[in-house]
Every structure is written in C-alpha cells, then in structure tokens.
Design an enzyme around this catalytic site. Structure first.
Site, PDB file in Angstrom:
ATOM      1  N   GLU A 166       0.882  -1.243   0.019  1.00  0.00           N
ATOM      2  CA  GLU A 166       0.029  -0.083  -0.181  1.00  0.00           C
ATOM      3  C   GLU A 166       0.903   1.219  -0.015  1.00  0.00           C
ATOM      4  OE1 GLU A 166      -2.506   0.457   3.337  1.00  0.00           O
ATOM      5  OE2 GLU A 166      -3.448   2.240   2.314  1.00  0.00           O
ATOM      6  N   LYS A 213      -2.437  -1.983  -3.135  1.00  0.00           N
ATOM      7  CA  LYS A 213      -3.480  -1.187  -2.590  1.00  0.00           C
ATOM      8  C   LYS A 213      -3.200   0.270  -2.954  1.00  0.00           C
ATOM      9  CE  LYS A 213      -6.009  -0.239   1.714  1.00  0.00           C
ATOM     10  NZ  LYS A 213      -6.599  -0.849   2.742  1.00  0.00           N
TER      11      LYS A 213
HETATM   12  P1  13P Z   1      -9.332   4.132   3.927  1.00  0.00           P
HETATM   13  O1  13P Z   1     -10.174   3.463   2.837  1.00  0.00           O
HETATM   14  O2  13P Z   1     -10.195   4.822   4.983  1.00  0.00           O
HETATM   15  O3  13P Z   1      -8.528   4.879   3.345  1.00  0.00           O
HETATM   16  O4  13P Z   1      -8.538   2.856   4.745  1.00  0.00           O
HETATM   17  C1  13P Z   1      -7.936   1.851   3.972  1.00  0.00           C
HETATM   18  C2  13P Z   1      -6.500   1.650   4.763  1.00  0.00           C
HETATM   19  O5  13P Z   1      -6.431   0.500   5.104  1.00  0.00           O
HETATM   20  C3  13P Z   1      -5.801   2.760   5.038  1.00  0.00           C
HETATM   21  O6  13P Z   1      -4.390   2.079   5.117  1.00  0.00           O
END
Ligand code: 13P
Length: 340
Positions: A178, A220
């Site tokens: 991510e 992500k």
């Molecule tokens: P959000 O969809 O609220 O951005 O959260 C996703 C997430 O896992 C952030 O690390």
C-alpha cells in the site's frame, strides 16, 4: 515460498463481486473514529464494534478478505470464537496490518516514513499461526503542488515496502502493498498523477530488486484524484481515466489485483469511481476495493455505541458491500443510493 498458493489467496480475496474490508484501524485511529460518535475506546467497545462488522449477515458475498489490527486478531466473539476463525468459517480470508504507523522522515521533516521492519519476520510467523493469510503495510506519501514528496522519501518508502513484501512471501503470507499518495492539500489531479506515477515506478523497481513475485501480491494504491482543497475538482470519468492510465503504465499485468483505498473520499464517490473503472474494463488485473472509511462511515453513524442499533448498523454495512460488489462489475449507479 509457494507463489501459486499466494496467488490463489489473492484470487480468493478479489473474486468476482468481492473486495476487502479494511478494519485495521490502529488504537489512536479507532479512538478518533469512536470520538466522532461519542463512544469510549475501551477494549470491549473495540471488540464489540468489530464483532458487529464481522457477524453482519451476507457480507461474505462481497467481502473476500478483512484486514485486522494486532489486538483484533487476538480477540473473539462473545461466544468465544476467535475472529480469524469466524471469518475463515464464513469464507473470508483474515489479514493483518503489520506496519507500526508513520513518523516524520529523519532530515526530511515534511515527508513520512513507515516503521515496523524490526522483528517483522518473527511477527509474521506468529500472525500466520494465529490464522492470518495476508498482510498489509501502508506507506504514506505527503504531496503538495511543488516540492513534496522528496525523491528520497519515495525511494525510502518503496524500499521498505519491498523489504516487507519479500519477508511476507518468505513467511507464506500474501503481501498487500500500500503506497498511499494522500488526498490532503490543494494540488490538482495532474500533480497527483505525476506523483503516483513516480511512486509506482519506484515501488515496482524495488519489488523486482527484492525478488518479490508480482503474481503473489495485491497492490493497494490511491486513486488519481485532486487534493481536497483544490479549486478544480474532477469528474468521476476523469478520475477513472487518469487512475487507469497511470496504473496501466506502471503496474505489471502479472499482479492479480488492485484493491483501492478510499483515502477520505465519501463512501458514494469511492463506489462511483470504482464502478467507472470497471465499466471501462476488462483491465489487466482485477480492479476492486479495500475500503476502511468508505465502508465503515455509515456503520459507525448507525451504531453510535447503542446495542439497539446493531441490526441497522449491520444493514448499513451490507448495503455498502452490496453496492461496491456491483461496482466491481461496473453495474452500480448513483441512483441506487437513495433506493436502498
Ligand atoms: P481508507 O479506505 O479509509 O483509506 O482505509 C484503508 C486503509 O486500510 C488505509 O490504510
């Protein structure tokens, strides 16, 4: 390391009409969320809230994986069923947030770096034993319209994401990678696209250098979107086109799936953007969601800490899961929002 197994976990998580529920808020973050509904962040309230999410009837039709926080992975239902087991029994893959949050990057005070690599290999073994099959590490990229992020911050965060992903694959956990370019600020959509491109290019170069198999990860990312304070906001179509253009340039087709974060978008916008991208499909990878706020905001509001609201709160979760399931197929329309 068995890449076929990791690939199969990834494919289960992003199966048709399915995505991820991110319920891995750290203690300070869940405290903030609870403050907004005047609920104390006690261990029992956190457990109860997560139990409401995970026992909601029907969510397994649209939720292929749930990301848990360390504390939650060790908690159980009232009847004593550990949360990872409850989820697995429902056909939902349990996952775990393994990073330890962000700090200012040394000597680059406006950039961020994520902590948590020390001792990670041992923690991954423990998490696997507790039932987790995938992991998540979030890198945060601060952005402005001129000088942020520094190239060094991009490289340092990409390097850490790759170190984390390599450790996960070695431990037999699917890494969800991510890199989040934030929505905060006044930068325009073009600036977001340029920075997201630099970040993705750096991340995949580092993953490759670390021998991470692209078939055994999920990405992500943020969507390509203007900053919240930008005077010129973008249409749904613009966001979808810019995001896909950027991802197609930098994300190898070997990656089984892309699961977007919602990042502060409204729940409706997040669903609409996902829908627009799938309506332009097929894409080289599954295009799905890993939403935290965009799935949970209506649930928190409906629950408000009151047991008599549990059924309504669970219905609100199922509704968002259902609409995002439709968006996975490009079959969602904003008009469905008022109909439900
Ligand atoms: P959000 O969809 O609220 O951005 O959260 C996703 C997430 O896992 C952030 O690390």
């Amino acid at each position: 390391m068995n890449i076929d197994e990791l690939k199969s976990v990834a494919q289960t998580i992003v199966a048709m009409q399915k995505g991820v529920l991110a319920a891995d808020e750290s203690s300070p973050t869940i405290k903030k969320r609870f403050e907004s509904i005047n609920v104390e962040s006690s261990e029992e309230n956190r457990r109860r809230y997560r139990e409401i999410l995970f026992t909601a009837e029907g969510i397994e039709r649209h939720i292929g994986g749930v990301i848990l926080f360390d504390e939650t992975l060790r908690q159980s239902t009232r009847e004593g069923i550990p949360f990872p087991k409850l989820l697995s029994n429902r056909g939902i893959v349990p996952g775990i947030k393994v990073d330890k949050g962000t700090k200012a990057l040394a000597l680059f005070p406006d950039d961020k770096i994520t902590e948590g690599l020390d001792g990670l290999a041992d923690r991954l073994v423990e998490y696997r034993d507790l039932g987790a099959q995938f992991a998540k590490w979030r890198a945060v990229i601060n952005i402005d319209d001129r000088s942020l992020p520094s190239m060094y911050a991009i490289r340092a965060n990409a390097h850490q994401l790759a170190r984390y992903a390599a450790m996960c694959q070695e431990a037999g956990l699917l890494p969800v990678v991510e890199p989040e370019v934030l929505m905060d600020g006044a930068h325009d959509i073009e600036r977001c696209e340029a920075v997201t491109a630099q970040v993705l290019e750096a991340v995949f170069a580092e993953l490759n250098a670390h021998r991470v198999a692209f078939e055994g990860i999920l990405l992500k990312p943020n969507m390509v979107i203007p900053g919240k304070k930008c005077a010129r906001q973008a249409s749904v179509q613009e966001v979808a086109e810019a995001t896909l253009r950027c991802l197609k340039r930098y994300v190898p087709a070997a990656v089984p799936g892309i699961v977007f974060l919602s990042g502060g978008q409204s729940d409706v916008d997040a669903t609409d953007h996902l829908n627009a991208m799938n309506a332009m499909g097929p894409q080289p990878w599954e295009v799905s969601f890993s939403y935290g706020r965009a799935l949970q905001a209506p649930v928190l509001a409906a629950w408000a800490g009151d047991e008599s609201n549990v059924a309504t709160a669970q219905k609100a979760l199922l509704n968002r899961c259902h609409l995002n399931g439709l968006a996975r197929d490009g079959k969602y329309a904003r008009s469905m929002e008022c109909a439900t």
